[in-house]
Design a protein around this motif. Structure first.
Motif, PDB file in Angstrom:
ATOM      1  N   ALA A  11       1.261  -1.685   0.349  1.00  0.00           N
ATOM      2  CA  ALA A  11       0.079   0.354   0.370  1.00  0.00           C
ATOM      3  C   ALA A  11       0.603   0.979   0.160  1.00  0.00           C
ATOM      4  O   ALA A  11       0.446   2.380  -0.994  1.00  0.00           O
ATOM      5  N   MET A  12       1.867   1.534   0.588  1.00  0.00           N
ATOM      6  CA  MET A  12       3.281   2.411   0.643  1.00  0.00           C
ATOM      7  C   MET A  12       3.859   2.652  -0.688  1.00  0.00           C
ATOM      8  O   MET A  12       3.617   3.617  -0.667  1.00  0.00           O
ATOM      9  N   ASN A  31       8.774  -7.039  -6.248  1.00  0.00           N
ATOM     10  CA  ASN A  31       8.100  -7.075  -4.430  1.00  0.00           C
ATOM     11  C   ASN A  31       7.890  -8.408  -4.914  1.00  0.00           C
ATOM     12  O   ASN A  31       8.100  -9.282  -5.751  1.00  0.00           O
ATOM     13  N   ARG A  32       7.485  -8.980  -3.454  1.00  0.00           N
ATOM     14  CA  ARG A  32       7.621 -10.196  -3.549  1.00  0.00           C
ATOM     15  C   ARG A  32       6.230 -10.630  -4.587  1.00  0.00           C
ATOM     16  O   ARG A  32       6.739 -12.054  -4.917  1.00  0.00           O
ATOM     17  N   SER A  33       5.310 -10.754  -4.249  1.00  0.00           N
ATOM     18  CA  SER A  33       4.190 -11.207  -5.611  1.00  0.00           C
ATOM     19  C   SER A  33       3.857  -9.784  -6.596  1.00  0.00           C
ATOM     20  O   SER A  33       4.145  -9.123  -6.150  1.00  0.00           O
ATOM     21  N   LEU A  65       9.224  -2.239   3.123  1.00  0.00           N
ATOM     22  CA  LEU A  65       8.143  -4.150   4.131  1.00  0.00           C
ATOM     23  C   LEU A  65       7.221  -4.316   5.003  1.00  0.00           C
ATOM     24  O   LEU A  65       7.583  -2.337   5.801  1.00  0.00           O
ATOM     25  N   SER A 125      -0.315   8.619   6.144  1.00  0.00           N
ATOM     26  CA  SER A 125      -0.702   7.156   5.584  1.00  0.00           C
ATOM     27  C   SER A 125      -0.915   6.694   3.353  1.00  0.00           C
ATOM     28  O   SER A 125      -0.302   8.201   3.361  1.00  0.00           O
ATOM     29  N   GLN A 232      -6.378   1.383   5.731  1.00  0.00           N
ATOM     30  CA  GLN A 232      -5.244   2.486   5.333  1.00  0.00           C
ATOM     31  C   GLN A 232      -4.079   2.085   6.405  1.00  0.00           C
ATOM     32  O   GLN A 232      -2.821   1.444   6.101  1.00  0.00           O
ATOM     33  N   LYS A 240       2.401  -4.901  16.020  1.00  0.00           N
ATOM     34  CA  LYS A 240       3.270  -4.626  15.237  1.00  0.00           C
ATOM     35  C   LYS A 240       4.885  -3.659  16.033  1.00  0.00           C
ATOM     36  O   LYS A 240       5.220  -3.866  16.980  1.00  0.00           O
TER      37      LYS A 240
HETATM   38  P1  NAP Z   1       1.520  -3.370   2.789  1.00  0.00           P
HETATM   39  O1  NAP Z   1       0.305  -2.934   2.135  1.00  0.00           O
HETATM   40  O2  NAP Z   1       1.295  -4.607   3.629  1.00  0.00           O
HETATM   41  O3  NAP Z   1       3.425  -3.892   2.447  1.00  0.00           O
HETATM   42  C1  NAP Z   1       3.407  -5.280   2.935  1.00  0.00           C
HETATM   43  C2  NAP Z   1       4.946  -5.199   1.964  1.00  0.00           C
HETATM   44  O4  NAP Z   1       5.452  -5.956   2.504  1.00  0.00           O
HETATM   45  C3  NAP Z   1       4.410  -5.616   0.340  1.00  0.00           C
HETATM   46  O5  NAP Z   1       5.182  -5.593  -0.909  1.00  0.00           O
HETATM   47  C4  NAP Z   1       4.744  -7.132   0.992  1.00  0.00           C
HETATM   48  O6  NAP Z   1       4.839  -7.933  -0.322  1.00  0.00           O
HETATM   49  C5  NAP Z   1       6.368  -7.177   1.908  1.00  0.00           C
HETATM   50  N1  NAP Z   1       6.538  -8.474   2.088  1.00  0.00           N
HETATM   51  C6  NAP Z   1       5.245  -9.059   3.543  1.00  0.00           C
HETATM   52  N2  NAP Z   1       5.980 -10.164   4.401  1.00  0.00           N
HETATM   53  C7  NAP Z   1       7.440  -9.983   3.050  1.00  0.00           C
HETATM   54  C8  NAP Z   1       8.717 -10.994   3.400  1.00  0.00           C
HETATM   55  N3  NAP Z   1       8.844 -11.705   3.854  1.00  0.00           N
HETATM   56  N4  NAP Z   1       9.755 -10.729   2.592  1.00  0.00           N
HETATM   57  C9  NAP Z   1       9.726 -10.432   1.348  1.00  0.00           C
HETATM   58  N5  NAP Z   1       8.495  -9.063   1.055  1.00  0.00           N
HETATM   59  C10 NAP Z   1       7.606  -9.319   1.904  1.00  0.00           C
HETATM   60  O7  NAP Z   1       1.698  -2.618   4.021  1.00  0.00           O
HETATM   61  P2  NAP Z   1       1.768  -0.590   3.687  1.00  0.00           P
HETATM   62  O8  NAP Z   1       0.313  -0.988   4.565  1.00  0.00           O
HETATM   63  O9  NAP Z   1       2.660  -0.907   2.321  1.00  0.00           O
HETATM   64  O10 NAP Z   1       2.892  -0.987   5.273  1.00  0.00           O
HETATM   65  C11 NAP Z   1       4.475  -0.806   5.072  1.00  0.00           C
HETATM   66  C12 NAP Z   1       5.458  -0.268   5.939  1.00  0.00           C
HETATM   67  O11 NAP Z   1       5.418   1.143   6.206  1.00  0.00           O
HETATM   68  C13 NAP Z   1       4.798  -1.706   7.673  1.00  0.00           C
HETATM   69  O12 NAP Z   1       6.286  -1.452   7.845  1.00  0.00           O
HETATM   70  C14 NAP Z   1       4.776  -0.128   8.079  1.00  0.00           C
HETATM   71  O13 NAP Z   1       4.063  -0.591   9.315  1.00  0.00           O
HETATM   72  C15 NAP Z   1       4.730   1.057   7.806  1.00  0.00           C
HETATM   73  N6  NAP Z   1       3.459   2.070   7.242  1.00  0.00           N
HETATM   74  C16 NAP Z   1       1.985   1.612   7.482  1.00  0.00           C
HETATM   75  C17 NAP Z   1       1.332   3.310   6.647  1.00  0.00           C
HETATM   76  C18 NAP Z   1       0.298   2.702   6.562  1.00  0.00           C
HETATM   77  O14 NAP Z   1      -0.575   3.690   6.785  1.00  0.00           O
HETATM   78  N7  NAP Z   1      -0.091   1.653   5.577  1.00  0.00           N
HETATM   79  C19 NAP Z   1       2.142   3.888   7.736  1.00  0.00           C
HETATM   80  C20 NAP Z   1       3.516   4.466   7.703  1.00  0.00           C
HETATM   81  C21 NAP Z   1       4.362   3.009   8.008  1.00  0.00           C
HETATM   82  P3  NAP Z   1       3.525  -8.704  -0.846  1.00  0.00           P
HETATM   83  O15 NAP Z   1       2.925  -7.840  -1.267  1.00  0.00           O
HETATM   84  O16 NAP Z   1       4.202 -10.326  -1.496  1.00  0.00           O
HETATM   85  O17 NAP Z   1       2.698  -9.350   0.399  1.00  0.00           O
END
Ligand code: NAP
Length: 287
Positions: A11-12, A31-33, A65, A125, A232, A240
Motif C-alpha cells: 500500500a505504501m 515485490n515478492r508478489s 516492507l 498514510s 489504511q 507490530k
Molecule cells: P502492506 O501493504 O502490507 O505491504 C507490505 C509489503 O511487504 C508488501 O510489498 C509485501 O509483499 C512485503 N512483504 C511482507 N512480508 C514479506 C517477506 N517476508 N518478504 C518479502 N516481502 C514481504 O504494508 P504497507 O501499509 O505498505 O506498510 C509498509 C510499511 O510501512 C510497514 O512497515 C508499515 O508499518 C509502514 N507504514 C504503514 C503506513 C500505513 O498507513 N499503511 C504508514 C506509515 C508506515 P507482498 O505484496 O508479496 O505481500
C-alpha cells in the motif's frame, strides 16, 4: 535524476514508487508478489526478479516492507538480497517501520560491505504517500542523509534528521504510540458515552471544539462514527509497531503502550487484523 530501486510495493511502497517515477527518476522495482508491480511497469518502472537484481546499478535502494522479518529477507538473503547487489557508492534506505535493534544490526551488515544505510520511516498514510506529503523521520550519518534528501523530497513534505542510525525508527515508534493510544482510548470513549446514552455526534462535536482534540483523534473518531474500516493503517501493523516500542523501552516503563497493544492483539484474535486500526471500536458494544 537518480537510479533508484524500490523494494516492496504494498500500500505504501507502490505509492512512493509512483512519486519517484513522477519526479523523473529511473526506478527499478521488486515485490515478492510480482503482480503488484504491473501498474508501475506501465508507468515506466523496470521490473526486477530479485531485490539483488533491482539493486544492481542503483544509486539508492529503498525498501518499504512489512516488518523486521521481511526487511531481513529482502536485504540479506544470501542469494537474492539487495545488499549483495549494491555498489559501494550507493546508499541503502530502510523506510519500513522496523525495530531499533534490527536497523542497527542491518547497519552493521551494510557497513561491512562499505554501504551506508539510513533509516527513514515515515509518518502519514496512503493519502499522504499518494500526494508526496509523507514526513520522514531519519537516522544515520550526515553524508548519507544529505545524499538521500533529494530522493526523499519526491515523496515527502518534510524530513527530520533525528540522530544516528536507529533514531528514525525510535521516533517513528514513539509517533505511532501517540497515535495508537488515542485510537484505543477513543474506542473506549465511544463505548462509555454510548453506554450512558449520550448522543455520540453531539459528544464528539463538543470534544472536537476543545484544545485537547488532535487532528489524528478527529480522523479516527470520524472513521469510528461512520464505521469506515477500509484499511489504511491496519490493526496488524500498529500492533507490530507497539511490539517494537515495548522491545525498545526499559522493562516496566511502558504500561500504557503495553495495555494498548493488548487491545490491538485482541482485535487481531477477533479477526480484525486486516481492517483499519480504528476498527478496535468494534470490540465494544455501542448501544
Ligand atoms: P502492506 O501493504 O502490507 O505491504 C507490505 C509489503 O511487504 C508488501 O510489498 C509485501 O509483499 C512485503 N512483504 C511482507 N512480508 C514479506 C517477506 N517476508 N518478504 C518479502 N516481502 C514481504 O504494508 P504497507 O501499509 O505498505 O506498510 C509498509 C510499511 O510501512 C510497514 O512497515 C508499515 O508499518 C509502514 N507504514 C504503514 C503506513 C500505513 O498507513 N499503511 C504508514 C506509515 C508506515 P507482498 O505484496 O508479496 O505481500
Amino acid at each position: 535524476m537518480a537510479n533508484i530501486a524500490v523494494l516492496g510495493l504494498g500500500a505504501m511502497g507502490s505509492r512512493m514508487a509512483s512519486r519517484l517515477l513522477a519526479a523523473g527518476h529511473a526506478v527499478s522495482v521488486w515485490n515478492r508478489s510480482p503482480q503488484a508491480a504491473e501498474p508501475l511497469v506501465k508507468a515506466g518502472a523496470t521490473l526486477a526478479s530479485t531485490p539483488r537484481e533491482a539493486a544492481q546499478g542503483a544509486e539508492f535502494v529503498l525498501s518499504m516492507l512489512r516488518d523486521n522479518a521481511a526487511s531481513q529477507e529482502v536485504w540479506l538473503n544470501p542469494l537474492s538480497g539487495a545488499l549483495s547487489g549494491m555498489g559501494a557508492a550507493s546508499v541503502a534506505i530502510e523506510c519500513s517501520t522496523v525495530s531499533h535493534d534490527w536497523i542497527v544490526a542491518l547497519g552493521k551488515r551494510a557497513q561491512a560491505l562499505g554501504i551506508p544505510l539510513i533509516d527513514a520511516p515515515v509518518s502519514g498514510s496512503l493519502p499522504q504517500a499518494e500526494a508526496g506529503e509523507l514526513v520522514f523521520l531519519v537516522g544515520g550519518e550526515n553524508a548519507a542523509v544529505e545524499a538521500a534528501k533529494p530522493v526523499l523530497a519526491a515523496m515527502g513534505s518534510s524530513l527530520h534528521h533525528v540522530g544516528a542510525l536507529g533514531c528514525g525508527a525510535l521516533v517513528k515508534l514513539a509517533t505511532n504510540a501517540l497515535l495508537g493510544v488515542q485510537v484505543t482510548a477513543l474506542a473506549e470513549m465511544f463505548a462509555m458515552l454510548a453506554a450512558n446514552a449520550v448522543n455520540l455526534d453531539s459528544a464528539f462535536e463538543a470534544m472536537a471544539a476543545t484544545p485537547v482534540f488532535s487532528a489524528a483523534a478527529r480522523r479516527s473518531a470520524s472513521s469510528m462514527a461512520t464505521e469506515s474500516f477500509t484499511p489504511q493503517f491496519p490493526v496488524a501493523l500498529i500492533e507490530k509497531d507497539f511490539g517494537y516500542f515495548i522491545e525498545a523501552a526499559q522493562s516496566g516503563a511502558a504500561p500504557t503502550i503495553t495495555a494498548a497493544r493488548q487491545v490491538f492483539s485482541s482485535a487481531i484474535e477477533q479477526g480484525l487484523g486486516g481492517l483499519n486500526m480504528t476498527s478496535v471500536v468494534s470490540l465494544y458494544k455501542l448501544a
